[in-house]
Design a protein around this motif. Structure first.
Motif, short mmCIF file in Angstrom:
data_model
loop_
_atom_site.label_atom_id
_atom_site.label_comp_id
_atom_site.label_asym_id
_atom_site.label_seq_id
_atom_site.Cartn_x
_atom_site.Cartn_y
_atom_site.Cartn_z
N ARG A 1 0.87 -1.18 0.00
CA ARG A 1 0.00 0.00 0.00
C ARG A 1 0.90 1.23 0.00
O ARG A 1 1.72 1.40 0.89
N GLN A 2 0.75 2.07 -1.01
CA GLN A 2 1.57 3.27 -1.12
C GLN A 2 0.77 4.50 -0.69
O GLN A 2 -0.36 4.71 -1.12
N VAL A 3 1.39 5.32 0.15
CA VAL A 3 0.85 6.63 0.52
C VAL A 3 1.93 7.65 0.19
O VAL A 3 3.08 7.49 0.60
N SER A 4 1.58 8.67 -0.57
CA SER A 4 2.55 9.69 -0.97
C SER A 4 2.13 11.06 -0.45
O SER A 4 0.95 11.43 -0.54
N ILE A 5 3.09 11.79 0.06
CA ILE A 5 2.85 13.14 0.60
C ILE A 5 3.69 14.13 -0.19
O ILE A 5 4.92 14.00 -0.27
N PHE A 6 3.02 15.11 -0.79
CA PHE A 6 3.70 16.16 -1.56
C PHE A 6 3.95 17.35 -0.67
O PHE A 6 3.05 17.85 0.00
N MET A 7 5.19 17.84 -0.67
CA MET A 7 5.57 19.02 0.12
C MET A 7 5.79 20.20 -0.80
O MET A 7 6.65 20.16 -1.69
N SER A 8 5.03 21.25 -0.62
CA SER A 8 5.22 22.48 -1.39
C SER A 8 6.31 23.31 -0.72
O SER A 8 6.70 23.03 0.43
N PRO A 9 6.81 24.34 -1.39
CA PRO A 9 7.87 25.16 -0.78
C PRO A 9 7.48 25.83 0.53
O PRO A 9 8.35 26.24 1.29
N ILE A 10 6.18 25.94 0.82
CA ILE A 10 5.77 26.61 2.06
C ILE A 10 5.67 25.63 3.24
O ILE A 10 5.47 26.05 4.37
N ASN A 11 5.80 24.34 2.98
CA ASN A 11 5.74 23.36 4.06
C ASN A 11 7.07 23.27 4.81
O ASN A 11 8.13 23.61 4.26
N VAL A 12 7.01 22.79 6.05
CA VAL A 12 8.22 22.38 6.76
C VAL A 12 8.79 21.19 6.01
O VAL A 12 8.06 20.27 5.65
N HIS A 13 10.10 21.17 5.77
CA HIS A 13 10.69 20.10 4.95
C HIS A 13 11.55 19.13 5.73
O HIS A 13 12.37 18.40 5.17
N ILE A 14 11.37 19.10 7.04
CA ILE A 14 12.01 18.08 7.87
C ILE A 14 11.30 16.75 7.63
O ILE A 14 10.09 16.70 7.47
N ASN A 15 12.07 15.66 7.61
CA ASN A 15 11.51 14.32 7.42
C ASN A 15 11.64 13.53 8.73
O ASN A 15 12.69 13.55 9.36
N PHE A 16 10.55 12.84 9.10
CA PHE A 16 10.48 12.15 10.39
C PHE A 16 10.34 10.64 10.21
O PHE A 16 9.64 10.18 9.31
N ASN A 17 10.99 9.88 11.08
CA ASN A 17 10.88 8.42 11.02
C ASN A 17 9.44 7.99 11.34
O ASN A 17 8.92 8.33 12.41
N PRO A 18 8.79 7.24 10.44
CA PRO A 18 7.41 6.83 10.68
C PRO A 18 7.25 5.73 11.71
O PRO A 18 6.19 5.59 12.33
N ILE A 19 8.31 4.91 11.91
CA ILE A 19 8.28 3.86 12.94
C ILE A 19 9.65 3.78 13.59
O ILE A 19 10.63 4.32 13.09
N SER A 20 9.69 3.08 14.72
CA SER A 20 10.96 2.77 15.36
C SER A 20 11.46 1.43 14.85
O SER A 20 10.68 0.56 14.46
N GLY A 21 12.78 1.24 14.86
CA GLY A 21 13.33 -0.04 14.44
C GLY A 21 14.75 0.11 13.95
O GLY A 21 15.43 1.10 14.23
#
Length: 219
Positions: free
Chosen positions: A93-113
């Motif tokens: 299952r693919q979920v994609s998130i588009f970030m525009s230039p006005i978004n915060v562009h930090i990337n966060f770990n979705p799970i621990s492991g």
């Protein structure tokens, strides 16, 4: 407001460029105050845009082994079943998130492991919403395996404006849900590939908050 470390060089170069620009305007148009004001105003607007792009807000992650946390701010543009061809080589299952230039562009770990797979791919710079950007653009592929055995793949994808991917993960190292795993400069996208039995909790056009919003739940 706290600024992200990835913005240090860009902000410094921006300040230097604007000082030079306004100096040249005053040199070549010394008696035209309107031109001076326009140049200063444009410089301030662009400087504020650059500053907000590198802002680093505080995020509070409620850790849960069954939850998949949004890896980035932005808009959900894809929710579909696909065959992931690089690592799993089977349906996900693919979920994609588009970030525009006005978004915060930090990337966060979705799970621990533990990071079981990492690879950087050079590539094109198609617009991040283009269907082929996931497989043809410059990108990174990261797989994290949770202690319960579940593996989740997520992919940083550079867009037409994003020309630098930053990552802070290594194969064999542990990561913690909600912590930073990277940063993408300017417009971009993140794809996340989940098991087929994951319950998707977001819809197309939703705007999740990176590090906080639960986008899916594992059985």
């Amino acid at each position: 407001m706290t600024l992200h470390k990835e913005g240090t060089g860009t902000i410094s170069l921006t300040i230097i460029a604007f000082v030079i620009l306004n100096g040249l305007v005053r040199y070549f148009a010394p008696d035209n105050s309107l031109v001076h004001q326009i140049a200063l105003g444009v410089s301030l607007v662009f400087f504020i845009i650059i500053i907000q792009f590198f802002r680093k807000p505080t995020r509070n992650t409620t850790k849960n082994s069954k939850h998949i946390i949004a890896p980035a701010d932005g808009k959900v543009v894809v929710i579909e079943e696909v065959v992931e061809t690089e690592y799993f080589k089977e349906p996900r299952r693919q979920v994609s998130i588009f970030m525009s230039p006005i978004n915060v562009h930090i990337n966060f770990n979705p799970i621990s492991g533990i990071v079981t797979y990492f690879k950087y791919h050079p590539g094109k710079y198609l617009f991040a919403w283009h269907p082929k950007s996931s497989t043809e653009n410059e990108r990174t592929t990261i797989v994290v395996k949770h202690s319960n055995g579940t593996e989740v793949l997520f992919r940083q994808i550079a867009g037409a404006l994003a020309r630098r991917l930053c990552w802070y993960v290594q194969e064999g190292k542990n990561v913690e849900q909600g912590t930073e795993f990277g940063f993408i400069k300017f417009g971009s996208r993140i794809d996340i590939f989940l098991p087929l039995d994951a319950k998707i909790l977001v819809n197309i056009d939703d705007r999740p908050v990176g590090g906080e919003t639960v986008i899916a739940e594992l059985p």
